[in-house]
Design an enzyme around this catalytic site. Structure first.
Site, mmCIF file in Angstrom:
data_model
loop_
_atom_site.group_PDB
_atom_site.id
_atom_site.type_symbol
_atom_site.label_atom_id
_atom_site.label_comp_id
_atom_site.label_asym_id
_atom_site.label_seq_id
_atom_site.Cartn_x
_atom_site.Cartn_y
_atom_site.Cartn_z
ATOM 1 N N ASP A 203 0.834 -1.278 -0.072
ATOM 2 C CA ASP A 203 0.003 0.007 0.087
ATOM 3 C C ASP A 203 0.784 1.132 0.055
ATOM 4 O O ASP A 203 1.972 1.426 0.581
ATOM 5 C CB ASP A 203 -0.770 -0.203 1.208
ATOM 6 C CG ASP A 203 -1.838 1.144 1.430
ATOM 7 O OD1 ASP A 203 -2.786 0.998 0.483
ATOM 8 O OD2 ASP A 203 -1.520 1.807 2.154
ATOM 9 N N GLU A 245 1.244 -0.294 -4.924
ATOM 10 C CA GLU A 245 0.270 0.567 -5.210
ATOM 11 C C GLU A 245 0.812 1.930 -5.298
ATOM 12 O O GLU A 245 1.141 2.490 -4.078
ATOM 13 C CB GLU A 245 -0.809 0.680 -4.164
ATOM 14 C CG GLU A 245 -2.018 1.322 -4.495
ATOM 15 C CD GLU A 245 -2.361 2.374 -3.440
ATOM 16 O OE1 GLU A 245 -3.374 2.899 -3.586
ATOM 17 O OE2 GLU A 245 -1.626 2.511 -2.538
HETATM 18 C C1 NOJ Z 1 -4.405 3.328 -0.507
HETATM 19 C C2 NOJ Z 1 -5.693 2.299 -0.172
HETATM 20 O O1 NOJ Z 1 -6.209 1.677 -1.111
HETATM 21 C C3 NOJ Z 1 -6.672 3.319 0.382
HETATM 22 O O2 NOJ Z 1 -7.860 2.584 0.622
HETATM 23 C C4 NOJ Z 1 -6.032 3.825 1.746
HETATM 24 O O3 NOJ Z 1 -6.999 4.867 2.201
HETATM 25 C C5 NOJ Z 1 -4.805 4.625 1.460
HETATM 26 N N1 NOJ Z 1 -3.852 3.680 0.810
HETATM 27 C C6 NOJ Z 1 -4.081 4.770 2.848
HETATM 28 O O4 NOJ Z 1 -3.649 3.516 3.413
#
Ligand code: NOJ
Ligand code: CA
Length: 560
Positions: A203, A245
């Site tokens: 993430d 991500e």
């Molecule tokens: C990306 C995640 O997909 C999202 O849902 C989240 O709010 C943020 N990162 C913070 O962790």
């Protein structure tokens, strides 16, 4: 393991939110028990890897991306033993499991943060997070959750300092300058590998390190730490997948796709261009984006989502013109486009105005392009959303399984449900659900299943080379995927108007051509090869003969 053998190359990834998928114990909240009972469905559909959004203990102020214990399971979802049972069952169904790993921050309720705020200023315990006496540090780092926060700093009355948070104030950023933090997170990786998981979706990777005078994104120290994770994963001797991500343009996101760093990254720019292409009927920028994506190391791979649990990012004015963004919002079925922080918090079906042809076309492209297609739970049904819910909840509602109460998601009374099931006009769960669509041969669900079955017989779509073909029509994208067993031609019409066109197939002059999905024989390949594509139509054609024996030995899930 050779590049060709990597399990994740071209694998079909299914993203689900365990709390919203299936409730096994009737308390209104989806859980591991419920999920385990639905594995047969996922296998039937043709899923190869399941990505679970965070399953850890959390106060759920950010959908579980605010963690209080990285080595445990949220009690509402089950426990470690339940996770073990789920994992064994998923593996026995031939599916892999990818966990969400949140590296950048914890919940403010994490014991590390509580210890940090009481620890003396400057101590190792305090330095587990990023602190400052004023808010002037890292002022070039943009606020990401613009709808919820106005600053990346929050005052802590106990610590008598500000702490840094790139997301909500409830999510303090870990301090990766502190070697203790790095070691802890590497141990988290070890912990889940030892429990048998097959991969991690990392993430918010760009934000691990900070540096004055920069946007604090993708710094070289961040890449160095990700390389440490990769080393740790490689040392395990297991084929663990690491996907980044990073919601950034391709030239930024591709920096994580390096041999000794991560195996995959989401191509959110491609997603934006897919939506722009279907809204405008023009493939011009989409084909450039597809070609740009092919420039990464051959060992690495893009993950290709259409929608997920977050907002739809359209590139902050850099990828998609304002005019096209307006077209996408204007096309929204039921109400206006909901702009949250930096995108639209709606599901795929309403974004495509409820048109199943558009759903099929967009997914057909995911299933044809190089990379890992990522299917978001419910999108295989054309499930709708609840635009009035807070934050990103509109697209996180319960999966629709049956026409029965709560869509078969849970037996609990309505007020206990994690989120309301969809009963919006046109998307009511009594019509749009797994059970009903399984019975209807022409349903979206059966289409997805057929496409995935077909795709397994076409390994070139999974691991083949990519070649864009010159298209004489501004709405038609045409390309070829080929490996040692076969050559597959793909053509897709991104416009609502049916169209005919000629393709130059002189490279394969005189070869046999067959449309794969319906099995129709076409004229031999030539330099003026005629096709007709209906509104949002697409097709797969085999060019030349196929080595059937090689195809069979190449196809995953041979027995389904
Ligand atoms: C990306 C995640 O997909 C999202 O849902 C989240 O709010 C943020 N990162 C913070 O962790
Ligand atoms: Ca439950």
């Amino acid at each position: 393991m050779s590049e060709k053998d990597c399990w994740w190359k071209g694998a079909i990834v299914y993203q689900l939110i365990p709390r919203s998928f299936s409730d096994g114990n009737g308390d209104g909240i989806g859980d591991l028990q419920g999920l385990t009972s639905r594995l047969g469905y996922l296998r039937w559909l043709g899923v190869e890897a399941i990505w679970l959004t965070p399953i850890y203990p959390s106060p759920l102020q950010d959908g579980g991306y605010d963690i209080t214990d990285f080595k445990n399971i949220h009690p509402e979802l089950g426990d470690l033993a339940g996770f073990h049972r789920f994992l064994i069952a998923a593996h026995s169904h031939g599916m892999r499991v990818i966990l969400d790993l949140v590296l950048n921050h914890t919940s403010h309720l994490h014991p590390w943060f509580q210890r940090a705020r009481w620890a003396p200023k400057g101590s190792t315990e305090r330095e587990v997070y990023v602190w400052s006496d004023d808010r002037s540090r890292y002022r070039d780092a943009p606020v990401l959750f613009r709808n919820f926060e106005t600053s990346n700093w929050e005052w802590d009355d106990v610590a008598k300092q500000y702490y840094f948070h790139r997301f909500l104030r409830n999510q303090p950023d870990l301090n990766y300058e502190n070697p203790w933090v790095q070691e802890q997170m590497l141990e988290v990786v070890d912990f889940w590998i030892q429990r048998g998981v097959d991969g991690f979706r990392l993430d918010a990777v760009p934000f691990l390190f900070e540096e004055e005078g920069t946007r604090c994104e993708g710094l070289k120290e961040t890449h160095s730490f990700l390389k440490k994770i990769r080393k740790r994963v490689d040392e395990s001797g297991k084929d663990i997948l690491l996907i980044a991500e990073a919601i950034q343009p391709v030239n930024e996101a591709s920096k994580y796709l390096v041999n000794d760093e991560l195996h995959g990254a989401f191509n959110f720019a491609l997603t934006a261009h897919l939506f722009a292409a279907i809204a405008s009927g023009s493939i011009h920028l989409l084909s450039d984006a597809i070609c740009e994506a092919q420039q990464v190391a051959p060992e690495c791979s893009w993950a290709l989502p259409l929608r997920n649990h977050d907002e739809l990012w359209l590139g902050d004015g850099h990828l998609v013109s304002e005019e096209v963004v307006k077209m996408i919002r204007a096309g929204l079925h039921q109400g206006h486009g909901h702009w949250l922080n930096w995108g639209i918090n709606r599901r795929l079906a309403p974004l495509l105005n409820g048109d199943p042809r558009a759903n099929r076309l967009m997914h057909a492209l995911l299933y044809s392009l190089p990379g890992m297609p990522c299917l978001y739970y419910g999108d295989e049904l054309g499930m709708g959303d609840w635009p009035g819910l807070r934050d990103r909840d509109p697209n996180r509602t319960p999966m629709a399984w049956t026409p029965l109460r709560n869509g078969g998601f849970s037996s609990a009374p309505d007020p206990l449900l994690v989120l309301p099931p969809i009963t919006a006009p046109g998307y009511d769960y009594r019509v749009i659900n797994v059970e009903v669509q399984k019975e209807l041969p022409g349903s979206l669900l059966n289409w997805h299943r057929r496409m995935l079955t077909c795709r397994r017989l076409l390994p070139a779509l999974r691991n083949g080379d990519f070649q864009l073909l010159e298209s004489s029509h501004p709405s038609v994208l045409a390309f070829v995927r080929s490996n040692e067993t076969m050559t597959v031609l793909v053509a897709a019409n991104l416009s609502a108007a049916g169209t005919s066109l000629y393709l130059d197939l002189s490279q394969w002059e005189g070869s046999r051509t067959r449309e794969v999905i319906w099995g129709a024989e076409y004229p031999q390949a030539n330099d003026n090869w005629f096709i007709y594509l209906p509104s949002y139509g697409f097709s797969w054609w085999l060019i030349g003969e196929v080595d059937e024996a090689l195809v069979q030995s190449n196809s995953p899930m041979k027995d389904s």
